[in-house]
Design a protein around this motif. Sequence first.
Motif, PDB file in Angstrom:
ATOM      1  N   GLU A  11      -3.596   4.859  -0.292  1.00  0.00           N
ATOM      2  CA  GLU A  11      -4.208   4.914   1.043  1.00  0.00           C
ATOM      3  C   GLU A  11      -3.267   4.362   2.118  1.00  0.00           C
ATOM      4  O   GLU A  11      -3.098   4.954   3.174  1.00  0.00           O
ATOM      5  N   LEU A  12      -2.629   3.223   1.827  1.00  0.00           N
ATOM      6  CA  LEU A  12      -1.688   2.642   2.781  1.00  0.00           C
ATOM      7  C   LEU A  12      -0.471   3.553   2.971  1.00  0.00           C
ATOM      8  O   LEU A  12       0.011   3.733   4.088  1.00  0.00           O
ATOM      9  N   ALA A  13       0.000   4.154   1.901  1.00  0.00           N
ATOM     10  CA  ALA A  13       1.135   5.086   1.998  1.00  0.00           C
ATOM     11  C   ALA A  13       0.771   6.288   2.872  1.00  0.00           C
ATOM     12  O   ALA A  13       1.584   6.732   3.698  1.00  0.00           O
ATOM     13  N   GLN A  14      -0.437   6.796   2.721  1.00  0.00           N
ATOM     14  CA  GLN A  14      -0.879   7.938   3.539  1.00  0.00           C
ATOM     15  C   GLN A  14      -0.968   7.530   5.013  1.00  0.00           C
ATOM     16  O   GLN A  14      -0.544   8.276   5.904  1.00  0.00           O
ATOM     17  N   GLN A  15      -1.498   6.345   5.296  1.00  0.00           N
ATOM     18  CA  GLN A  15      -1.585   5.871   6.682  1.00  0.00           C
ATOM     19  C   GLN A  15      -0.190   5.681   7.272  1.00  0.00           C
ATOM     20  O   GLN A  15       0.040   5.986   8.439  1.00  0.00           O
ATOM     21  N   PHE A  16       0.741   5.196   6.469  1.00  0.00           N
ATOM     22  CA  PHE A  16       2.116   5.011   6.924  1.00  0.00           C
ATOM     23  C   PHE A  16       2.752   6.367   7.238  1.00  0.00           C
ATOM     24  O   PHE A  16       3.439   6.516   8.254  1.00  0.00           O
ATOM     25  N   LEU A  19       1.445   7.474  10.551  1.00  0.00           N
ATOM     26  CA  LEU A  19       2.096   6.719  11.623  1.00  0.00           C
ATOM     27  C   LEU A  19       3.492   7.271  11.881  1.00  0.00           C
ATOM     28  O   LEU A  19       3.893   7.462  13.034  1.00  0.00           O
ATOM     29  N   MET A  20       4.229   7.537  10.818  1.00  0.00           N
ATOM     30  CA  MET A  20       5.577   8.100  10.967  1.00  0.00           C
ATOM     31  C   MET A  20       5.530   9.437  11.699  1.00  0.00           C
ATOM     32  O   MET A  20       6.342   9.701  12.589  1.00  0.00           O
ATOM     33  N   ALA A  21       4.583  10.277  11.352  1.00  0.00           N
ATOM     34  CA  ALA A  21       4.456  11.596  11.996  1.00  0.00           C
ATOM     35  C   ALA A  21       4.089  11.440  13.473  1.00  0.00           C
ATOM     36  O   ALA A  21       4.659  12.124  14.331  1.00  0.00           O
ATOM     37  N   GLN A  22       3.154  10.546  13.769  1.00  0.00           N
ATOM     38  CA  GLN A  22       2.740  10.324  15.163  1.00  0.00           C
ATOM     39  C   GLN A  22       3.896   9.840  16.019  1.00  0.00           C
ATOM     40  O   GLN A  22       4.026  10.214  17.175  1.00  0.00           O
ATOM     41  N   ARG A  23       4.749   8.973  15.461  1.00  0.00           N
ATOM     42  CA  ARG A  23       5.859   8.396  16.219  1.00  0.00           C
ATOM     43  C   ARG A  23       7.144   9.215  16.115  1.00  0.00           C
ATOM     44  O   ARG A  23       8.134   8.885  16.755  1.00  0.00           O
ATOM     45  N   ASN A  27      12.417   9.671   8.712  1.00  0.00           N
ATOM     46  CA  ASN A  27      12.521   9.051   7.390  1.00  0.00           C
ATOM     47  C   ASN A  27      11.840   7.689   7.379  1.00  0.00           C
ATOM     48  O   ASN A  27      11.661   7.052   8.413  1.00  0.00           O
ATOM     49  N   ARG A  28      11.478   7.256   6.202  1.00  0.00           N
ATOM     50  CA  ARG A  28      10.766   5.995   6.036  1.00  0.00           C
ATOM     51  C   ARG A  28      11.628   4.793   6.382  1.00  0.00           C
ATOM     52  O   ARG A  28      11.133   3.802   6.908  1.00  0.00           O
ATOM     53  N   SER A  29      12.918   4.875   6.075  1.00  0.00           N
ATOM     54  CA  SER A  29      13.792   3.726   6.310  1.00  0.00           C
ATOM     55  C   SER A  29      13.807   3.323   7.770  1.00  0.00           C
ATOM     56  O   SER A  29      13.689   2.136   8.094  1.00  0.00           O
ATOM     57  N   VAL A  32      10.454   1.710   8.738  1.00  0.00           N
ATOM     58  CA  VAL A  32      10.337   0.336   8.234  1.00  0.00           C
ATOM     59  C   VAL A  32      11.227  -0.596   9.040  1.00  0.00           C
ATOM     60  O   VAL A  32      10.819  -1.701   9.405  1.00  0.00           O
ATOM     61  N   ARG A  33      12.461  -0.174   9.356  1.00  0.00           N
ATOM     62  CA  ARG A  33      13.360  -1.012  10.168  1.00  0.00           C
ATOM     63  C   ARG A  33      12.727  -1.337  11.515  1.00  0.00           C
ATOM     64  O   ARG A  33      12.766  -2.480  11.973  1.00  0.00           O
ATOM     65  N   ASP A  34      12.124  -0.326  12.174  1.00  0.00           N
ATOM     66  CA  ASP A  34      11.495  -0.572  13.473  1.00  0.00           C
ATOM     67  C   ASP A  34      10.316  -1.528  13.360  1.00  0.00           C
ATOM     68  O   ASP A  34      10.118  -2.379  14.226  1.00  0.00           O
ATOM     69  N   LEU A  35       9.510  -1.388  12.323  1.00  0.00           N
ATOM     70  CA  LEU A  35       8.380  -2.304  12.135  1.00  0.00           C
ATOM     71  C   LEU A  35       8.870  -3.732  11.912  1.00  0.00           C
ATOM     72  O   LEU A  35       8.290  -4.685  12.449  1.00  0.00           O
ATOM     73  N   ILE A  36       9.926  -3.882  11.141  1.00  0.00           N
ATOM     74  CA  ILE A  36      10.481  -5.217  10.902  1.00  0.00           C
ATOM     75  C   ILE A  36      11.041  -5.792  12.196  1.00  0.00           C
ATOM     76  O   ILE A  36      10.792  -6.957  12.535  1.00  0.00           O
ATOM     77  N   ARG A  37      11.805  -4.988  12.950  1.00  0.00           N
ATOM     78  CA  ARG A  37      12.354  -5.454  14.244  1.00  0.00           C
ATOM     79  C   ARG A  37      11.237  -5.896  15.188  1.00  0.00           C
ATOM     80  O   ARG A  37      11.344  -6.933  15.839  1.00  0.00           O
TER      81      ARG A  37
END
Length: 161
Positions: A11-16, A19-23, A27-29, A32-37
């Motif tokens: 479920e969390l992977a699908q939501q992620f 989010l990636m598609a909306q933004r 790629n996932r990397s 993830v880098r932007d979320l960490i920043r």
Amino acid sequence: MERFTVSLDAELAQQFEQLMAQRGYSNRSEAVRDLIREQLQQEQLQPNAAIPTYGVGSLTYVYNHHERELSSRVTAAHHNHHDLVVAMQHVHLDHDNCLETVIVKGNVFAVQAFAHRVTSSAGVRHGKLHMIPVQVQTMQHSHGQAPYAQPFSHAHFRPIN
């Protein structure tokens, strides 16, 4: 570049992925880098009396310009904090409401106090401060062409990566 593996429930992977598609991430990397920043920036903006934190950003708010003396109070707050206020844009939304965006820079404590003072004023309906942490470097160099070049000392605000 360092690699690491992250496991997510379905479920969390699908939501992620959504989010990636909306933004618009390809790629996932990078997502993830932007979320960490983003999280690290928020941590850097937390008040710490021992280490002064500096930032740049914008304060945006909506207010009713008919509210008694509100324009004067807000303008006075801007003048009283001229060291923090870089620029301001004023937009008329309708016959009663205005939107202002104020570009700010300086000590995060001081900017947050200024933002609270403005947004808590009676008549201000909505307000939001957005800050980005920066490093402040005092620089001295010449501006202009010879023979008019003069040594000039000022601060450079560099975003923290």
